[in-house]
Design a protein around this motif. Structure first.
Motif, PDB file in Angstrom:
ATOM      1  N   VAL A 142       0.807  -1.228   0.000  1.00 56.96           N
ATOM      2  CA  VAL A 142       0.000   0.000   0.000  1.00 56.96           C
ATOM      3  C   VAL A 142       0.838   1.275   0.000  1.00 56.96           C
ATOM      4  O   VAL A 142       0.278   2.366  -0.153  1.00 56.96           O
ATOM      5  CB  VAL A 142      -0.976   0.029   1.203  1.00 56.96           C
ATOM      6  CG1 VAL A 142      -1.895  -1.182   1.192  1.00 56.96           C
ATOM      7  CG2 VAL A 142      -0.226   0.134   2.526  1.00 56.96           C
ATOM      8  N   ALA A 143       2.136   1.201   0.147  1.00 54.14           N
ATOM      9  CA  ALA A 143       2.959   2.407   0.189  1.00 54.14           C
ATOM     10  C   ALA A 143       2.933   3.126  -1.150  1.00 54.14           C
ATOM     11  O   ALA A 143       2.892   2.485  -2.204  1.00 54.14           O
ATOM     12  CB  ALA A 143       4.400   2.056   0.554  1.00 54.14           C
ATOM     13  N   PRO A 144       2.933   4.462  -1.155  1.00 52.07           N
ATOM     14  CA  PRO A 144       3.050   5.193  -2.421  1.00 52.07           C
ATOM     15  C   PRO A 144       4.320   4.773  -3.150  1.00 52.07           C
ATOM     16  O   PRO A 144       5.415   4.856  -2.596  1.00 52.07           O
ATOM     17  CB  PRO A 144       3.128   6.663  -1.963  1.00 52.07           C
ATOM     18  CG  PRO A 144       2.485   6.687  -0.616  1.00 52.07           C
ATOM     19  CD  PRO A 144       2.820   5.368   0.008  1.00 52.07           C
ATOM     20  N   HIS A 145       4.164   4.324  -4.394  1.00 49.19           N
ATOM     21  CA  HIS A 145       5.305   3.741  -5.097  1.00 49.19           C
ATOM     22  C   HIS A 145       5.092   3.853  -6.600  1.00 49.19           C
ATOM     23  O   HIS A 145       3.961   3.828  -7.081  1.00 49.19           O
ATOM     24  CB  HIS A 145       5.457   2.270  -4.693  1.00 49.19           C
ATOM     25  CG  HIS A 145       6.654   1.584  -5.266  1.00 49.19           C
ATOM     26  ND1 HIS A 145       7.943   1.955  -4.959  1.00 49.19           N
ATOM     27  CD2 HIS A 145       6.774   0.558  -6.135  1.00 49.19           C
ATOM     28  CE1 HIS A 145       8.792   1.185  -5.607  1.00 49.19           C
ATOM     29  NE2 HIS A 145       8.099   0.340  -6.342  1.00 49.19           N
ATOM     30  N   SER A 146       6.190   3.972  -7.339  1.00 47.43           N
ATOM     31  CA  SER A 146       6.103   4.086  -8.793  1.00 47.43           C
ATOM     32  C   SER A 146       5.599   2.796  -9.434  1.00 47.43           C
ATOM     33  O   SER A 146       5.141   2.809 -10.576  1.00 47.43           O
ATOM     34  CB  SER A 146       7.477   4.433  -9.371  1.00 47.43           C
ATOM     35  OG  SER A 146       8.390   3.359  -9.174  1.00 47.43           O
ATOM     36  N   GLY A 147       5.693   1.673  -8.720  1.00 44.48           N
ATOM     37  CA  GLY A 147       5.227   0.394  -9.239  1.00 44.48           C
ATOM     38  C   GLY A 147       6.295  -0.441  -9.902  1.00 44.48           C
ATOM     39  O   GLY A 147       6.021  -1.538 -10.391  1.00 44.48           O
ATOM     40  N   GLU A 148       7.556   0.042  -9.907  1.00 43.63           N
ATOM     41  CA  GLU A 148       8.586  -0.687 -10.640  1.00 43.63           C
ATOM     42  C   GLU A 148       8.960  -2.027 -10.009  1.00 43.63           C
ATOM     43  O   GLU A 148       9.576  -2.861 -10.676  1.00 43.63           O
ATOM     44  CB  GLU A 148       9.841   0.171 -10.817  1.00 43.63           C
ATOM     45  CG  GLU A 148      10.577   0.490  -9.532  1.00 43.63           C
ATOM     46  CD  GLU A 148      11.894   1.221  -9.808  1.00 43.63           C
ATOM     47  OE1 GLU A 148      12.499   0.971 -10.859  1.00 43.63           O
ATOM     48  OE2 GLU A 148      12.297   2.020  -8.964  1.00 43.63           O
ATOM     49  N   VAL A 149       8.604  -2.257  -8.747  1.00 43.82           N
ATOM     50  CA  VAL A 149       8.896  -3.564  -8.146  1.00 43.82           C
ATOM     51  C   VAL A 149       7.728  -4.531  -8.279  1.00 43.82           C
ATOM     52  O   VAL A 149       7.843  -5.694  -7.902  1.00 43.82           O
ATOM     53  CB  VAL A 149       9.277  -3.426  -6.651  1.00 43.82           C
ATOM     54  CG1 VAL A 149      10.419  -2.459  -6.461  1.00 43.82           C
ATOM     55  CG2 VAL A 149       8.085  -3.035  -5.805  1.00 43.82           C
ATOM     56  N   PHE A 150       6.614  -4.073  -8.831  1.00 43.71           N
ATOM     57  CA  PHE A 150       5.417  -4.890  -8.910  1.00 43.71           C
ATOM     58  C   PHE A 150       5.324  -5.600 -10.260  1.00 43.71           C
ATOM     59  O   PHE A 150       5.553  -5.000 -11.314  1.00 43.71           O
ATOM     60  CB  PHE A 150       4.157  -4.041  -8.715  1.00 43.71           C
ATOM     61  CG  PHE A 150       4.086  -3.321  -7.399  1.00 43.71           C
ATOM     62  CD1 PHE A 150       4.671  -3.867  -6.269  1.00 43.71           C
ATOM     63  CD2 PHE A 150       3.446  -2.099  -7.284  1.00 43.71           C
ATOM     64  CE1 PHE A 150       4.608  -3.211  -5.042  1.00 43.71           C
ATOM     65  CE2 PHE A 150       3.371  -1.435  -6.071  1.00 43.71           C
ATOM     66  CZ  PHE A 150       3.961  -1.990  -4.939  1.00 43.71           C
ATOM     67  N   GLY A 151       4.957  -6.877 -10.250  1.00 42.15           N
ATOM     68  CA  GLY A 151       4.677  -7.601 -11.471  1.00 42.15           C
ATOM     69  C   GLY A 151       5.888  -7.920 -12.322  1.00 42.15           C
ATOM     70  O   GLY A 151       5.749  -8.178 -13.513  1.00 42.15           O
ATOM     71  N   MET A 260       8.205  11.501   0.659  1.00 43.35           N
ATOM     72  CA  MET A 260       7.148  10.932  -0.169  1.00 43.35           C
ATOM     73  C   MET A 260       5.929  10.544   0.663  1.00 43.35           C
ATOM     74  O   MET A 260       4.791  10.624   0.201  1.00 43.35           O
ATOM     75  CB  MET A 260       7.670   9.718  -0.928  1.00 43.35           C
ATOM     76  CG  MET A 260       8.518  10.048  -2.149  1.00 43.35           C
ATOM     77  SD  MET A 260       7.586  10.999  -3.368  1.00 43.35           S
ATOM     78  CE  MET A 260       6.248   9.855  -3.709  1.00 43.35           C
ATOM     79  N   LEU A 261       6.156  10.112   1.888  1.00 43.33           N
ATOM     80  CA  LEU A 261       5.041   9.730   2.763  1.00 43.33           C
ATOM     81  C   LEU A 261       4.377  10.953   3.383  1.00 43.33           C
ATOM     82  O   LEU A 261       3.166  10.968   3.605  1.00 43.33           O
ATOM     83  CB  LEU A 261       5.545   8.796   3.870  1.00 43.33           C
ATOM     84  CG  LEU A 261       6.078   7.433   3.410  1.00 43.33           C
ATOM     85  CD1 LEU A 261       6.704   6.686   4.590  1.00 43.33           C
ATOM     86  CD2 LEU A 261       4.976   6.591   2.796  1.00 43.33           C
ATOM     87  N   ALA A 262       5.176  12.000   3.642  1.00 38.69           N
ATOM     88  CA  ALA A 262       4.657  13.178   4.331  1.00 38.69           C
ATOM     89  C   ALA A 262       3.873  14.104   3.409  1.00 38.69           C
ATOM     90  O   ALA A 262       2.824  14.638   3.793  1.00 38.69           O
ATOM     91  CB  ALA A 262       5.806  13.953   4.987  1.00 38.69           C
ATOM     92  N   HIS A 263       4.387  14.311   2.176  1.00 34.42           N
ATOM     93  CA  HIS A 263       3.723  15.272   1.295  1.00 34.42           C
ATOM     94  C   HIS A 263       3.715  14.861  -0.180  1.00 34.42           C
ATOM     95  O   HIS A 263       3.206  15.588  -1.021  1.00 34.42           O
ATOM     96  CB  HIS A 263       4.352  16.665   1.436  1.00 34.42           C
ATOM     97  CG  HIS A 263       5.835  16.682   1.200  1.00 34.42           C
ATOM     98  ND1 HIS A 263       6.386  16.712  -0.059  1.00 34.42           N
ATOM     99  CD2 HIS A 263       6.871  16.660   2.071  1.00 34.42           C
ATOM    100  CE1 HIS A 263       7.708  16.722   0.057  1.00 34.42           C
ATOM    101  NE2 HIS A 263       8.033  16.694   1.335  1.00 34.42           N
ATOM    102  N   ALA A 340       8.123   2.226   7.404  1.00 33.55           N
ATOM    103  CA  ALA A 340       7.624   3.434   8.064  1.00 33.55           C
ATOM    104  C   ALA A 340       6.134   3.303   8.371  1.00 33.55           C
ATOM    105  O   ALA A 340       5.669   3.677   9.454  1.00 33.55           O
ATOM    106  CB  ALA A 340       7.894   4.659   7.192  1.00 33.55           C
ATOM    107  N   ILE A 341       5.387   2.757   7.416  1.00 38.41           N
ATOM    108  CA  ILE A 341       3.947   2.547   7.626  1.00 38.41           C
ATOM    109  C   ILE A 341       3.722   1.542   8.753  1.00 38.41           C
ATOM    110  O   ILE A 341       2.884   1.753   9.639  1.00 38.41           O
ATOM    111  CB  ILE A 341       3.291   2.071   6.325  1.00 38.41           C
ATOM    112  CG1 ILE A 341       3.287   3.199   5.293  1.00 38.41           C
ATOM    113  CG2 ILE A 341       1.861   1.571   6.583  1.00 38.41           C
ATOM    114  CD1 ILE A 341       2.809   2.787   3.916  1.00 38.41           C
TER     115      ILE A 341
END
Length: 421
Positions: A142-151, A260-263, A340-341
């Protein structure tokens, strides 16, 4: 003759043991059921973040240029070839199995394997004895992420590594199958990236913290994998004589971690810098004040090792600006943002009301950063259709071909020799 009273007492003891065994099996079965449900939900969340990828699977970067291409051109011995300075056991095994089938379905098989590894990570995490293990598994993706580690099997190492500290810093699971699963997980994840080398201090700590048999297995397997990867890294290492900017890179990494998590973007104003510093400080305090303090501190130390290794890699002057844009190299921050989450979730369980409120408020803020500065940090953009199946026909027929893949200008070069088995 035996005393009837003694016989009755022995029967009572045996009945209690039988009841205890049944109860234990019931608890383990219940835990497994919960873990399976949680991991299924977690993988479904991951599926939602990959629109279009399942209807049109495509190779991504090293999926094709390294793992597929070397498997086709070299054969199964490619499993022993390091890339980027270390071994990649999981991607090599996937490419070896996929080579048994038509090249046309290779991207589909690679995607299926990447999702299966993600499910394994979520299931293994949920079965640990961390106090909030199911919650951790539900929030693994669920962390904000570009998605490059997914799939993609290329970057599956970043997902697998996230669970390592949780395995090492929690009590041994009670079920023998769960213990075997953890040992296999440590071995495969440890030989699929440099993280086992970075986690060696944690493995060493586990060796002395819990001297049970399973802890010994976990520590020895982890340190053995770490030693192999460290040898590969040192063997491949080349020193750089370029001008270095170590402080700049370190600050950029910390900004990417907490900013990235804060703002939702880089900290380029007094307000965003203040928010980033406050968010980082809150995570540090939550690690000390929340539940599972040992685990929280261990996750921060593991993150520090990852950040340190990234800093060493990117601090030469010509590469110092790599992390200026949040869309670059986001894989290096996946575990850090996820931890962090989790630490903030632990902070919600703190005995201090103020820590509960601040941690909860920080968690509420994070979803608002899924979209910032015109960039979607929730969904990975669909990959461009490179007409893989048409090119794959040439691969199956042994015809020399150069196949374009994502991202441009990456490609796969097949010289046309017989497929290696």
């Amino acid at each position: 003759m035996k005393d009837p009273k003694a016989l009755s007492q022995m029967e009572d003891v045996q009945n209690l043991r039988g009841t205890s065994a049944i109860s234990s099996h019931f608890i383990l079965a219940n835990q497994l059921t919960v873990a399976l449900i949680v991991s299924a939900i977690s993988v479904f969340i991951l599926y939602l973040r990959l629109p279009g990828l399942f209807s049109n699977p495509q190779f991504w970067a090293e999926d094709g240029t390294i793992f597929f291409e070397q498997q086709m051109n070299i054969g199964h011995s490619a499993i022993f070839i390091p890339y980027a300075g270390y071994l990649h056991l999981v991607p090599r095994c996937v490419s070896a199995l996929a080579s048994l089938f038509s090249a046309a379905i290779a991207p589909t098989l690679y995607l299926a394997a990447a999702m299966l590894m993600a499910a394994w990570a979520a299931l293994t995490l949920s079965l640990t004895r961390a106090s909030l293990a199911p919650v951790f598994a539900l929030t693994l993706f669920v962390a904000p992420h570009s998605g490059e580690v997914f799939g993609t099997i290329t970057n599956v190492q970043w997902i697998l590594s996230t669970v390592i500290p949780v395995i090492v810093l929690t009590e041994s699971p009670k079920g023998y199958l769960s213990q075997l699963n953890q040992r296999a997980y440590i071995l495969f994840s440890g030989l699929s990236g440099p993280f086992s080398a970075l986690a060696c201090p944690l493995f060493l700590y586990r060796l002395f913290w819990r001297r049970d048999r399973h802890g010994l297995w976990v520590s020895l397997l982890g340190m053995s994998a770490g030693a192999v990867q460290l040898y590969m890294i040192l063997k491949d290492h080349a020193s750089s004589s370029e001008t270095r900017a170590p402080l700049y890179v370190a600050i950029a990494l910390l900004d990417r971690w907490f900013g990235m998590l804060a703002h939702g973007w880089r900290s380029d104003s007094h307000i965003t810098i203040a928010l980033t510093v406050a968010f980082g400080a809150l995570v540090a305090v939550a690690a000390l004040e929340g539940r599972d303090r040992r685990l929280a501190i261990g996750m921060l130390l593991f993150c520090g090792a990852i950040m340190g290794a990234t800093w060493v890699k990117y601090m030469p002057g010509s590469m110092a600006n790599h992390f200026d844009l949040p869309v670059h190299g986001d894989r290096y921050l996946f575990a850090a943002k996820t931890y962090a989450i989790w630490i903030l979730i632990l902070g919600v369980t703190s005995l201090r009301p103020s820590m509960k409120v601040l941690s909860a408020a920080a968690l509420v803020v994070i979803p608002f950063n899924y979209s910032s500065h015109g960039h979607d940090w929730w969904r990975r953009p669909p990959l461009e259709d490179k007409n893989w199946k048409e090119h794959a026909r040439l691969v199956d027929e042994g015809i020399p071909t150069l196949i374009p893949i994502n991202p441009a200008p990456w490609n796969v070069a097949i010289p046309g020799s017989m497929r290696q088995q």
